[in-house]
Design an enzyme around this catalytic site. Structure first.
Site, short mmCIF file in Angstrom:
data_model
loop_
_atom_site.label_atom_id
_atom_site.label_comp_id
_atom_site.label_asym_id
_atom_site.label_seq_id
_atom_site.Cartn_x
_atom_site.Cartn_y
_atom_site.Cartn_z
N ASN A 104 0.80 -1.22 0.00
CA ASN A 104 0.00 0.00 0.00
C ASN A 104 0.83 1.28 0.00
O ASN A 104 0.43 2.29 -0.58
CB ASN A 104 -0.98 0.00 1.19
CG ASN A 104 -0.31 -0.21 2.52
OD1 ASN A 104 0.75 -0.84 2.62
ND2 ASN A 104 -0.90 0.32 3.58
N GLU A 127 5.18 -4.49 12.14
CA GLU A 127 4.16 -3.44 12.06
C GLU A 127 3.01 -4.05 11.29
O GLU A 127 3.05 -4.16 10.07
CB GLU A 127 4.74 -2.20 11.36
CG GLU A 127 3.93 -0.94 11.60
CD GLU A 127 2.89 -0.71 10.54
OE1 GLU A 127 1.72 -1.10 10.80
OE2 GLU A 127 3.22 -0.17 9.48
N LEU A 128 1.99 -4.49 12.04
CA LEU A 128 0.96 -5.34 11.47
C LEU A 128 -0.36 -4.60 11.28
O LEU A 128 -0.41 -3.38 11.27
CB LEU A 128 0.79 -6.58 12.37
CG LEU A 128 2.08 -7.36 12.63
CD1 LEU A 128 1.81 -8.56 13.53
CD2 LEU A 128 2.75 -7.79 11.34
N GLU A 163 -9.51 -6.26 9.93
CA GLU A 163 -9.03 -5.11 9.16
C GLU A 163 -9.61 -5.21 7.75
O GLU A 163 -9.24 -6.10 6.98
CB GLU A 163 -7.51 -5.11 9.12
CG GLU A 163 -6.93 -3.93 8.36
CD GLU A 163 -5.41 -3.93 8.40
OE1 GLU A 163 -4.83 -2.84 8.52
OE2 GLU A 163 -4.81 -5.02 8.30
N CYS A 221 -3.27 0.93 7.26
CA CYS A 221 -3.48 0.19 8.51
C CYS A 221 -4.12 1.04 9.60
O CYS A 221 -4.70 0.49 10.54
CB CYS A 221 -2.16 -0.41 8.99
SG CYS A 221 -0.84 0.78 9.18
N GLY A 225 2.89 -5.60 7.26
CA GLY A 225 1.87 -6.34 6.52
C GLY A 225 0.81 -6.87 7.45
O GLY A 225 0.60 -6.36 8.56
N SER A 226 0.15 -7.92 7.05
CA SER A 226 -0.97 -8.45 7.81
C SER A 226 -0.51 -9.18 9.06
O SER A 226 0.62 -9.66 9.16
CB SER A 226 -1.78 -9.43 6.94
OG SER A 226 -1.07 -10.64 6.75
#
Length: 482
Positions: free
Chosen positions: A157, A256-257, A384, A290, A236-237
């Site tokens: 993204n 960093e989720l 999310e 996010c 990411g996820s």
């Protein structure tokens, strides 16, 4: 005919040069046209990159501070000179509106500059060892040393910015870094690495300091499971992040989720400003961020008025070609993502949620959507959504709102709109998130602040100052002087 002609060498920047690799087209999410051909990495190329990084780690760790600093500042200058070209490329490979791509490039420039500043701040301090009698006559101090090879894996993204969040702090700390961009969006990152290698060469930075490998899950697994790696930084996820953490152990991981960002509107809030914030914070980057607003919890006495204000604002959000200056919502990264978001909306409506705005398509693009009264236990509320959808729920009081925020398994950012200092500080104290924002969207982020989450939103902190420290280890020195 491709929409973008690459101004960097063919292949992948591995070792001291660019290694040939087969290619596949990158597609413009808006209409499916070919942006450019991108190199496809594989497991063998990933191993080659790791070999080169490990072999150069001691050399890069010993580089003078002025070399690392100059390499980062020179890269900033080179990127700034090509700012509009990068913005255009980001629109093409991500499908994000131009306004969001401009923000991404601006933040990337700040990240490079602040990372360069951190080179001078990575130092230690003295320690009074004589707090115990046995420490009399001893001198103690500690320094920070590079953690070693860093693997950085970025999401689709914000590909340029997220890659820079990995690369710039690694170089500031004196670590070689191997970056893996998302398969859908490798082009801007390839160009960044090219600029960094060129800029670094003028001041003595070895090309092996920054390498890039593309590829799928097998490439990622090869990178994160290599025991020569000192740290893995992933954006990411949550599902993928958990998999990486297990596979990489005992290597240090910075994750960093995902998130499910909440915005609380108190009864005393500035309601027009609150509605503006949700319309702005829920749909930027087409909702593919996010910390875009997903859950809105409004105190019941003002819920109806707030919903009316929000509906008016959402109806004015422009959907269309992301190259257009006016566009605020465009196509998602791929059709599969669009189908998933549509399915979550349909599931919520079937369970009793009301579509207040949007909920349909515009030429295959999802219109900005507002759902009211989505029940617990549904993906649109619990997970999310990563699309242009905001869910609104009325709550009896602020305490209930804070409890609902904390019920989520995620905890990245949350915000509260209020005129009460007491409520603001209660939010800071009670909300179980990495960042609490008062009277601004949870998506507010400055790239020089500690950024990260708790619970399933990750571990560790990004931002040049904090990430650079995360990518070092302390080394204690104890010297008997008498």
């Amino acid at each position: 005919m491709s929409l973008f002609e690459a101004p960097f060498p063919a292949g992948l920047p591995i070792g001291g040069g660019w290694v040939p690799a087969p290619t596949a087209p990158v597609r413009f999410p808006y209409d499916g046209s070919a942006v450019a051909e991108a190199p496809l990495g594989d497991v063998e190329l990933a191993r080659t990159a790791l070999d080169a990084a490990a072999a150069s780690a001691d050399t890069i760790a010993r580089l003078p501070s002025h070399v690392r600093r100059a390499a980062l500042l020179n890269t900033r200058d080179a990127l700034a000179a090509r700012r509009e070209e990068f913005e255009r490329l980001l629109v093409l490979e991500t499908g994000k509106p131009l306004v969001d791509c401009r923000t991404e490039v601006a933040r990337t420039l700040v990240t490079l500059e602040t990372a360069a500043e951190e080179v001078a701040r990575l130092h230690g301090e003295t320690v009074p060892l004589d707090l115990l009698p046995s420490g009399e006559g001893l001198i103690g101090f500690w320094t920070r040393r590079p953690i070693g090879v860093v693997v950085g894996i970025a999401g689709f993204n914000y590909p340029l910015l997220l890659a820079t969040h990995k690369i710039a702090p690694a170089l500031a700390a004196g670590c070689p870094v191997v970056c893996k961009p998302a398969p859908q969006t490798p082009l801007a990152t390839l160009w960044l690495v090219h600029l960094l290698r060129e800029a670094g060469a003028t001041v003595g930075l070895p090309p092996e300091a920054v390498q890039l490998v593309t590829g799928g899950v097998d490439v990622g697994e090869t990178l994160v499971t290599d025991r020569r790696v000192g740290a893995v930084s992933f954006t990411g996820s949550a599902a993928v992040g958990h998999t990486i953490a297990r596979a990489a152990a005992p290597t240090k991981v910075l994750l960093e989720l995902g998130s499910n960002a909440a915005l609380v509107v108190s009864a005393d809030a500035d309601l027009p400003a609150s509605a503006d914030a949700v319309a702005r914070g829920g749909y930027y980057a087409s909702g593919q961020a996010c910390i875009s607003v997903q859950r809105v919890l409004v105190e019941a006495p003002v819920a109806e008025e707030f919903l009316g204000l929000l509906t008016d604002r959402v109806s004015a959000v422009t959907v269309g070609d992301p190259r257009d200056e006016a566009t605020r919502v465009a196509a998602l990264i791929d059709p599969r993502s669009t189908r998933r978001v549509r399915g979550w909306i349909a599931e919520a409506v079937a369970a009793g949620a009301k579509v207040v705005a949007g909920g349909d398509d515009d030429g295959g693009m999802l219109r900005p959507t507002v759902l009211a009264d989505v029940p617990d236990g549904l993906a649109a509320w619990d997970e999310e959504i990563f699309g242009p959808v905001v869910c609104v729920r009325a709550v009896p009081d602020i305490d209930t709102a804070f409890d609902l925020v904390n019920q989520s398994r995620y905890g990245l950012h949350a915000s509260v709109y209020t005129r009460s200092l007491s409520t603001a500080f209660a939010a800071v104290e009670r909300l179980q998130v990495g960042g609490v924002v008062v009277n601004e969207v949870p998506g507010f982020r400055a790239d020089n602040m500690p950024y990260g989450g708790v619970k399933d939103s990750g571990i560790g902190r990004e931002g040049p100052r904090f990430a650079a420290e995360e990518l070092t280890v302390t080394r204690m020195a104890i010297i008997r002087s008498a």
